[in-house]
Design a protein around this motif. Structure first.
Motif, PDB file in Angstrom:
ATOM      1  N   GLY A 136       7.225 -12.461   0.249  1.00 45.25           N
ATOM      2  CA  GLY A 136       7.327 -11.096  -0.230  1.00 45.25           C
ATOM      3  C   GLY A 136       8.137 -10.990  -1.499  1.00 45.25           C
ATOM      4  O   GLY A 136       7.851 -11.626  -2.518  1.00 45.25           O
ATOM      5  N   GLY A 137       9.195 -10.164  -1.435  1.00 46.90           N
ATOM      6  CA  GLY A 137      10.057  -9.984  -2.596  1.00 46.90           C
ATOM      7  C   GLY A 137      10.679 -11.271  -3.078  1.00 46.90           C
ATOM      8  O   GLY A 137      11.000 -11.410  -4.264  1.00 46.90           O
ATOM      9  N   GLY A 138      10.848 -12.247  -2.182  1.00 45.51           N
ATOM     10  CA  GLY A 138      11.373 -13.548  -2.598  1.00 45.51           C
ATOM     11  C   GLY A 138      10.423 -14.264  -3.531  1.00 45.51           C
ATOM     12  O   GLY A 138      10.839 -14.846  -4.542  1.00 45.51           O
ATOM     13  N   GLU A 161       2.959  -8.429   2.500  1.00 45.52           N
ATOM     14  CA  GLU A 161       3.242  -6.994   2.560  1.00 45.52           C
ATOM     15  C   GLU A 161       2.105  -6.139   3.102  1.00 45.52           C
ATOM     16  O   GLU A 161       2.354  -5.144   3.795  1.00 45.52           O
ATOM     17  CB  GLU A 161       3.639  -6.482   1.167  1.00 45.52           C
ATOM     18  CG  GLU A 161       5.041  -6.873   0.730  1.00 45.52           C
ATOM     19  CD  GLU A 161       5.087  -8.191  -0.021  1.00 45.52           C
ATOM     20  OE1 GLU A 161       6.075  -8.436  -0.732  1.00 45.52           O
ATOM     21  OE2 GLU A 161       4.125  -8.986   0.099  1.00 45.52           O
ATOM     22  N   THR A 162       0.844  -6.471   2.775  1.00 45.22           N
ATOM     23  CA  THR A 162      -0.233  -5.590   3.235  1.00 45.22           C
ATOM     24  C   THR A 162      -0.341  -5.571   4.757  1.00 45.22           C
ATOM     25  O   THR A 162      -0.833  -4.600   5.333  1.00 45.22           O
ATOM     26  CB  THR A 162      -1.586  -5.987   2.615  1.00 45.22           C
ATOM     27  OG1 THR A 162      -1.826  -7.379   2.826  1.00 45.22           O
ATOM     28  CG2 THR A 162      -1.608  -5.676   1.125  1.00 45.22           C
ATOM     29  N   LEU A 167       2.628  -2.888   0.108  1.00 44.94           N
ATOM     30  CA  LEU A 167       1.956  -3.818  -0.793  1.00 44.94           C
ATOM     31  C   LEU A 167       3.023  -4.583  -1.563  1.00 44.94           C
ATOM     32  O   LEU A 167       4.192  -4.172  -1.570  1.00 44.94           O
ATOM     33  CB  LEU A 167       1.008  -3.094  -1.747  1.00 44.94           C
ATOM     34  CG  LEU A 167       1.554  -2.527  -3.081  1.00 44.94           C
ATOM     35  CD1 LEU A 167       0.408  -2.146  -3.993  1.00 44.94           C
ATOM     36  CD2 LEU A 167       2.489  -1.364  -2.884  1.00 44.94           C
ATOM     37  N   PRO A 168       2.662  -5.708  -2.198  1.00 41.54           N
ATOM     38  CA  PRO A 168       3.643  -6.411  -3.032  1.00 41.54           C
ATOM     39  C   PRO A 168       3.993  -5.521  -4.227  1.00 41.54           C
ATOM     40  O   PRO A 168       3.281  -5.497  -5.229  1.00 41.54           O
ATOM     41  CB  PRO A 168       2.909  -7.682  -3.464  1.00 41.54           C
ATOM     42  CG  PRO A 168       1.777  -7.838  -2.498  1.00 41.54           C
ATOM     43  CD  PRO A 168       1.379  -6.437  -2.141  1.00 41.54           C
ATOM     44  N   GLY A 169       5.080  -4.773  -4.100  1.00 45.76           N
ATOM     45  CA  GLY A 169       5.373  -3.713  -5.060  1.00 45.76           C
ATOM     46  C   GLY A 169       6.483  -4.014  -6.033  1.00 45.76           C
ATOM     47  O   GLY A 169       6.894  -3.132  -6.794  1.00 45.76           O
ATOM     48  N   LEU A 282      -4.332  -1.721   2.251  1.00 43.41           N
ATOM     49  CA  LEU A 282      -5.339  -2.525   1.553  1.00 43.41           C
ATOM     50  C   LEU A 282      -6.014  -1.712   0.454  1.00 43.41           C
ATOM     51  O   LEU A 282      -6.201  -2.195  -0.670  1.00 43.41           O
ATOM     52  CB  LEU A 282      -6.384  -3.040   2.544  1.00 43.41           C
ATOM     53  CG  LEU A 282      -5.900  -4.049   3.585  1.00 43.41           C
ATOM     54  CD1 LEU A 282      -6.963  -4.248   4.654  1.00 43.41           C
ATOM     55  CD2 LEU A 282      -5.558  -5.380   2.927  1.00 43.41           C
ATOM     56  N   ALA A 283      -6.395  -0.482   0.785  1.00 46.39           N
ATOM     57  CA  ALA A 283      -7.080   0.359  -0.202  1.00 46.39           C
ATOM     58  C   ALA A 283      -6.161   0.681  -1.376  1.00 46.39           C
ATOM     59  O   ALA A 283      -6.596   0.677  -2.539  1.00 46.39           O
ATOM     60  CB  ALA A 283      -7.572   1.648   0.464  1.00 46.39           C
ATOM     61  N   ARG A 284      -4.876   0.954  -1.098  1.00 45.43           N
ATOM     62  CA  ARG A 284      -3.944   1.240  -2.188  1.00 45.43           C
ATOM     63  C   ARG A 284      -3.740   0.011  -3.069  1.00 45.43           C
ATOM     64  O   ARG A 284      -3.625   0.114  -4.293  1.00 45.43           O
ATOM     65  CB  ARG A 284      -2.593   1.712  -1.631  1.00 45.43           C
ATOM     66  CG  ARG A 284      -2.609   3.083  -0.980  1.00 45.43           C
ATOM     67  CD  ARG A 284      -2.935   4.209  -1.956  1.00 45.43           C
ATOM     68  NE  ARG A 284      -1.979   4.352  -3.044  1.00 45.43           N
ATOM     69  CZ  ARG A 284      -0.883   5.111  -2.990  1.00 45.43           C
ATOM     70  NH1 ARG A 284      -0.591   5.785  -1.875  1.00 45.43           N
ATOM     71  NH2 ARG A 284      -0.083   5.220  -4.032  1.00 45.43           N
TER      72      ARG A 284
END
Length: 720
Positions: A136-138, A161-162, A167-169, A282-284
């Motif tokens: 993820g953030g790492g 993330e999903t 999500l990977p933000g 997923l859609a976002r």
């Protein structure tokens, strides 16, 4: 370091374990002075380093200082690494459960994006050496680097993330496609999380996510020096990570979004279907990726920020993160269960398909001799052959090497003589689900085993107490309900009776732990946890089917729940005979008002046909002609008072209300102590959706639990 609370002025209950950033300068002959930043957990703690608000502030401050020193010419490179077996474990997921999550996530995301932009402008090369897991953030921190290396044995690299409802933000959605092939980036972001797949270092190297595998940071710096010397790393001319509109990379990215997810649907169609059942991440994510070609880094990061802040407060994120925490806490531990007995030899009474699978699992997990026993020598021999085949399959999947597989297979043996089980410390029966048969087997075993040996039943629905009531030592009986197929299903229900001794119960849990399964404890009650709730669902479905409702409409009625399969496909998977048997057991024990016996199901069983027909071009199997024939002409009560048989939303409402009632009863009866046990069991044993938190968070979110039981199962945690 003392944990700190975020947003002290807000109504926040989140407590952060603050990550430290250890800094040192290291001289390297080919580079010069390298500022090494090491991400470490709080002093004295062994937990992985994670990113919360204060942790990110520490990371930001350390990187900002390194960038300033680079500008001043004090250092010639920046290197990022971690401690022990973790590079960076990513975001601290517990902050997403806080009421003030939006106030926490938004500024953190802004800070992460600002760092991504500033690190891309660094005047010196940046190295990330993945000494351990980077999730993820790492991993998004690692994407700030020009060069990434990893230890050869590192596992746990990815962007999950999903699967957590977000999500990977923090740059991952935008940047991953600039580092690896866009098609692979889409798979890693969208599909790997849904399959619980993370990359090994070798796989990451094959994708190009890491440049090379090296043993340590010094070797990583050697590699960086080589890349600098050959001109492959030039901080003054980093490529634009955003693909130009119409470029080959842009076309590959968009094609990957339209590529098949399965033979039945594309990735876009899959994402749209998941959004329709309450999982919008997923859609976002596809929306952010769709807009990437021709945009700017700033624009795409802004889209990420808007998406993660919106998703972070969604019901799906709340359910997903709750489920993730259940799975983390329920994971088999490393330490033996306190009070458990030593097990040196195991017997399995029965040698059929289920018995042989369990025997293989016990041999793999316990690493002790396991004896299969059946009255028929040929059946015993076939069971042994099948059990050894299961070991071979585990080796072919890379679970163990060939030599270890041979050693485990040699632990297995078979017999027709019950006396050969006499020196076993534990014998598990896996004979047909007939109470009289099981009682007879346990009585026979008690006659040859020592008084201290455990007697274990694998029953899926029968009363363990009734099974053991005539034994001289019923306190040594415990249920271990393995799910089929044993090798793949991670759940075992650990069933205690009122007379099961604490030592025997602890030993049951220890056996499950050593088999690397999740054990969920249940009192001895009809259907235990999973089957009781599954059949409460199926009972309502079959009630409508028996009363003449259109079977295709009935089958589709529960789609909004997001279950892994529709009801009639589930019946086929369970087995029509098993479903009919378990349904009748529950009807007998819990009453036909909640668990009516289905006439149509009986007729389907008599026909010997399946209830559905698989078409690979469709997401769900279709209702079979045999099912229609079985339920045609059945009359079980007719329509409701309003003149209709429940289907669609009405049937869904009946199912949810029935589930809320059943969960309430199970808690009241002490079948389980907490709703979390129910959710963990349903996620692992029945594939209930993580974005719903299994079941009880969904019942709270919809308000059904409050309406039916008078209270939410989790207080106000999931209510609006």
């Amino acid at each position: 370091m003392t944990p700190t609370s975020a947003n002290a002025g807000a109504a926040s209950s989140y407590t952060e374990h603050v990550t430290r950033v250890l800094t040192e300068d290291r001289e390297h002959q080919g580079i010069g002075t390298v500022a090494v930043l090491t991400f470490a957990p709080p002093e004295g703690e062994s937990r992985p380093a994670t990113l919360g608000p204060q942790s990110f502030e520490n990371v930001d401050a350390a990187l900002t200082r390194a960038l300033e020193r680079a500008e001043a010419g004090e250092i010639q490179a920046i290197a990022l690494t971690g401690t022990d077996r973790v590079f960076f474990a990513g975001a601290d997921l517990s902050m997403f459960t806080d009421a003030s999550v939006q106030e926490i996530i938004d500024p953190m995301t802004h800070r992460a994006h600002d760092l991504q932009v500033r690190m891309r402008a660094a005047v010196v090369p940046v190295l990330a050496h993945l000494n351990g897991a980077a999730l993820g953030g790492g991993l998004e921190v690692a994407l700030m680097a020009d060069v990434r290396t990893a230890g050869p044995k590192v596992r746990g690299i990815g962007l999950p993330e999903t699967s957590l409802g977000i999500l990977p933000g923090w740059g991952g959605t935008t940047l991953l496609q600039s580092v690896i092939d866009p098609a692979e980036a889409v798979r890693v972001i969208l599909e790997d999380p849904a399959r619980d797949k993370q990359l090994s270092a070798t796989e990451a190297e094959q994708l190009g996510l890491v440049d090379v595998l090296v043993d340590d940071l010094e070797s990583a710096l050697d590699h960086l020096a080589t890349r600098i010397a050959d001109g492959a790393v030039d901080p003054s001319s980093r490529p634009d990570p955003i693909p130009a509109a119409g470029s080959e990379r842009a076309q590959a990215l968009l094609a990957a979004l339209d590529a098949p997810h399965t033979t039945a649907e594309t990735r876009r169609e899959w994402a749209a279907r998941m959004e329709s059942v309450g999982a919008p991440s997923l859609a976002r994510t596809i929306g952010v990726l769709d807009a990437l070609p021709g945009s700017t880094l700033s624009e795409s990061l802004s889209a990420e920020r808007e998406a993660i802040v919106g998703l972070g407060t969604s019901d799906a994120a709340a359910g997903s993160l709750y489920a993730a925490e259940l799975l983390r806490r329920g994971k088999p531990g490393r330490r033996p269960v306190e009070g458990a007995r030593e097990i040196r030899r195991v017997g399995v009474a029965g040698a059929g398909l289920m018995a042989s699978q369990i025997a293989a699992q016990l041999a793999l997990g316990l690493q002790v001799p396991v004896v299969l026993r059946d009255l028929d020598e040929d059946i015993a021999a076939k069971g042994l052959e099948h059990a050894r085949g299961v070991i071979g399959q585990a080796a072919s999947r890379g679970k163990l090497d060939e030599e270890s597989a041979r050693q485990v297979a040699d632990l297995l043996s078979a017999t027709a003589d019950v006396a050969d089980l006499a020196d076993c410390d534990l014998v598990l029966e896996a004979v047909p689900e007939v109470l009289k048969v099981k009682k007879s087997v346990l009585a026979e075993l008690e006659g040859v085993l020592s008084p201290s040996a455990l007697l274990v039943t694998n029953t899926s629905s029968l009363s363990v107490a009734a099974m053991s009531e005539e034994l001289a030592h019923p306190e040594r009986v415990v249920g271990l309900h393995f799910f089929n197929p044993v090798a793949k299903m991670p759940l075992v229900e650990v069933v205690r009776t009122e007379r099961t001794s604490p030592e025997v119960l602890a030993t049951g849990h220890e056996v499950v732990r050593r088999c690397r399964k999740f054990g969920v404890e249940s009192a001895d009650a009809p259907g235990f946890i999973v089957n009781r709730l599954l059949f409460r669902v199926l009972s309502e479905v079959l009630r409508s089917a028996d009363r003449g409702a259109d079977l295709s409409e009935v089958d589709a009625s529960l789609d909004p729940m997001g279950l892994p399969m529709r009801p009639f496909e589930l019946l086929d998977l369970v087995g029509i005979g098993v479903a009919d048997h378990v349904g009748k057991v529950l009807a007998d024990q819990l009453g036909t008002e909640r668990f009516p016996v289905s006439q149509g199901l009986e007729r389907l069983l008599e026909s010997g046909e399946a209830g559905t027909v698989r078409d690979r071009s469709q997401v769900h199997p279709q209702v079979s002609d045999a099912l229609r024939t079985a339920f045609s002409g059945v009359s079980a009560g007719g329509a409701d008072e309003g003149g209709s048989v429940p289907v669609g939303d009405e049937l869904l409402d009946r199912v949810l209300r029935g589930l809320a009632e059943e969960v309430g009863l199970m808690l009241q009866e002490g079948v389980v102590e907490q709703p979390e046990q129910i959710d963990l069991a349903l996620i692992l044993g029945a594939g209930y959706p993580r974005h719903r938190g299994g079941l009880t968070p969904y019942l709270d979110q919809t308000g059904v639990s409050q309406e039916v039981t008078g209270a939410a199962f989790h207080g106000d945690r999931f209510t609006h």
